[in-house]
Design a protein around this motif. Structure first.
Motif: not given
Ligand SMILES: Nc1ncnc2c1ncn2[C@@H]1O[C@H](COP(=O)(O)OS(=O)(=O)O)[C@@H](OP(=O)(O)O)[C@H]1O
Length: 471
Positions: A366, A294, A291
């Motif tokens: 997140i 992200e 990720y």
């Protein structure tokens, strides 16, 4: 002293004893600085994401410690740091060559220009980011304790594939094995703890984080030891970690979390829990290669940097990686790949625990940041990267090194696969060329460039001697 009381309650005694016995070595390595960075043995405050684009009251953070783990996308992070520091005129704590005495534990004396006497206020470096085996006590001799500490992890199965091809001839264990599948089907036939380069062959992340190994995997007689260990007879308090091997909710539920192929369902041992709790107390953020974008958005937010500061190209990719992905379209290859993945995670059990732990904390962050807000930022980041790739790069993507004739842009070719790199578009304006070069420069060349900037070669003045010597 509440933590001491908790530790010695009868129920905890067995755990505590086990922990003490197995991590004695680790406490020696890690103890002192733990207290220094976090007085009172408090775990770090949990991270708070910024409130949104309209509220920008923070100052960009510029004291950074990045633990550059191996084969985990860390060169792409390094590229971001090199570029940011270069543009902002920050000072890097650089190694004499390209690594800080790795695989030995990091020593402050390995940093060019380090002066043992400098107080926190006088520590001259902004960024410490090249390969090392992490050693907090020594890192804190170079960097202030309130630096932003971060690192990156990768799924141990992907990491094993990458490491096997890259370190095929460096690790004795890998060298003897005809293939990664053969190695993982019976690793003990090839692997001896402490064999030359064998830290690349098992639990490489755990090793890079400088954590001690449990007795069954310990390589004590061959491991470099801290020559000057400090003692701290305590384990981190507040290590309330839940079970590690549970699936985690994801952004839009579109990402497969590592729930399957877990090497153990019984949860991590207290030894592992201790290691993870310790890392939680030291590292402000641990990125996850799977990720990556992200993670970059969270990094930019935590550092109060702009998206343009963290947008960059992928570095150090091996050509075989994409071939493997292509051949995975075939069904029988898929099941072999799944078996290999499961075996790699089981063999690298400490890394698997580390990975699932940090993967889970990333997704918790997140959620704090806001999932749709993150998705928007990731889309924006990718659009900017694409625009940069179009503007800067021949073919708009990474290329086989045979096309890269400019030595300043050709990545080091190491291991059994080709390492991809970039060729710049022709006809760029000078401003664009400079920016594109910064984005495309591989880590070794960029390190040399920063080195030359920080330590300009001393000009030796010509001796004031007459041109013609008297007879
Ligand atoms: N952005 C991003 N996302 C996901 N994966 C990435 C990214 N950037 C690099 N990579 C992959 O990471 C591998 C190289 O890792 P490192 O740069 O840490 O290697 S090194 O230890 O510095 O040699 C290498 O893996 P392999 O190609 O499988 O070898 C890279 O492809």
């Amino acid at each position: 002293m509440a933590w001491t009381m908790r530790l010695w309650r009868p129920r905890s005694l067995g755990v505590a004893l086990g922990v003490f016995l197995t991590i004695g070595f680790g406490l020696q390595l890690l103890g002192g600085p733990f207290q220094r960075r976090f007085p009172g043995l408090q775990l770090r405050q949990s991270w708070t994401p910024s409130l949104g684009p309209s509220v920008k009251s923070c100052l960009p953070r510029q004291r950074l410690v990045f633990l550059k783990t191996h084969k985990s996308g860390s060169s792409s992070v390094l590229s971001v740091l090199h570029r940011y520091g270069d543009k902002q005129g920050l000072r890097f704590a650089l190694p004499a060559h390209y690594q800080f005495g790795y695989p030995k534990l990091f020593q402050a004396s390995k940093v060019k220009g380090y002066h043992p006497q400098s107080s926190d206020a006088k520590k001259p470096f902004h960024i410490l980011c090249h390969h090392m085996r992490f050693n907090l006590k020594e890192v804190l001799r170079v960097m202030p304790p309130d630096s932003f500490f971060f690192s990156i992890v990768r799924d141990p199965a992907a990491l094993a594939r990458s490491a096997f091809s890259y370190y095929k001839s460096t690790s004795l264990a890998f060298r003897k094995a005809p293939s990664l599948a053969a190695f993982l089907s019976n690793p003990r036939a090839f692997y001896r703890p402490g064999g030359r380069g064998n830290h690349y062959a098992r639990n490489l992340l755990w090793f890079d984080f400088g954590l001690p190994f449990p007795p069954e995997t310990r390589v004590s007689s061959h491991l470099p030891r801290d020559p000057n260990p400090l003692q701290l007879h305590a384990v981190p308090s507040g290590a309330g970690l839940g079970p590690l091997f549970q699936p985690t909710a994801t952004v839009a539920n579109s990402h497969q979390q590592p729930a399957s192929s877990a090497p153990s369902d019984s949860g991590p041992s207290s030894f592992i829990q201790w290691g993870l709790a310790w890392l939680d107390s030291v590292f402000d953020l641990v990125m996850v290669a799977e990720y990556f974008d992200e993670s970059l958005v969270l990094l930019a937010d935590a550092l109060c940097w702009g998206l343009d500061d963290v947008v960059g190209f992928m570095h150090n990719a091996q050509a075989s990686g994409s071939e493997q992905r292509l051949s995975a379209a075939n069904k029988s290859v898929v099941s072999e790949e799944q078996q290999l993945t499961a075996r790699a995670r089981a063999w690298n059990n400490l890394d698997w625990a580390l990975y699932t732990h940090f993967n889970r904390s990333l997704w918790a962050r997140i959620r704090q940041y806001g999932q749709s807000r993150l998705q928007r930022a990731v889309a924006e980041l990718r659009a900017r990267r694409e625009a940069l790739a179009k503007r800067c790069l021949m073919g708009g993507e990474a290329l086989d090194p045979k096309y890269i004739t400019d030595v300043r842009l050709r990545p080091l070719q190491f291991g059994s696969a080709k390492v991809l790199g970039y060729v710049l578009q022709s006809g760029l304006s000078q401003k664009d060329r400079e920016e594109c070069e910064r984005l495309a420069t591989p880590e070794l060349q960029y390190k040399d460039k920063l080195d030359a900037k920080q330590f300009p070669p001393t000009v030796s003045l010509p001796l004031k001697t007459p041109r013609t010597l008297p007879p």
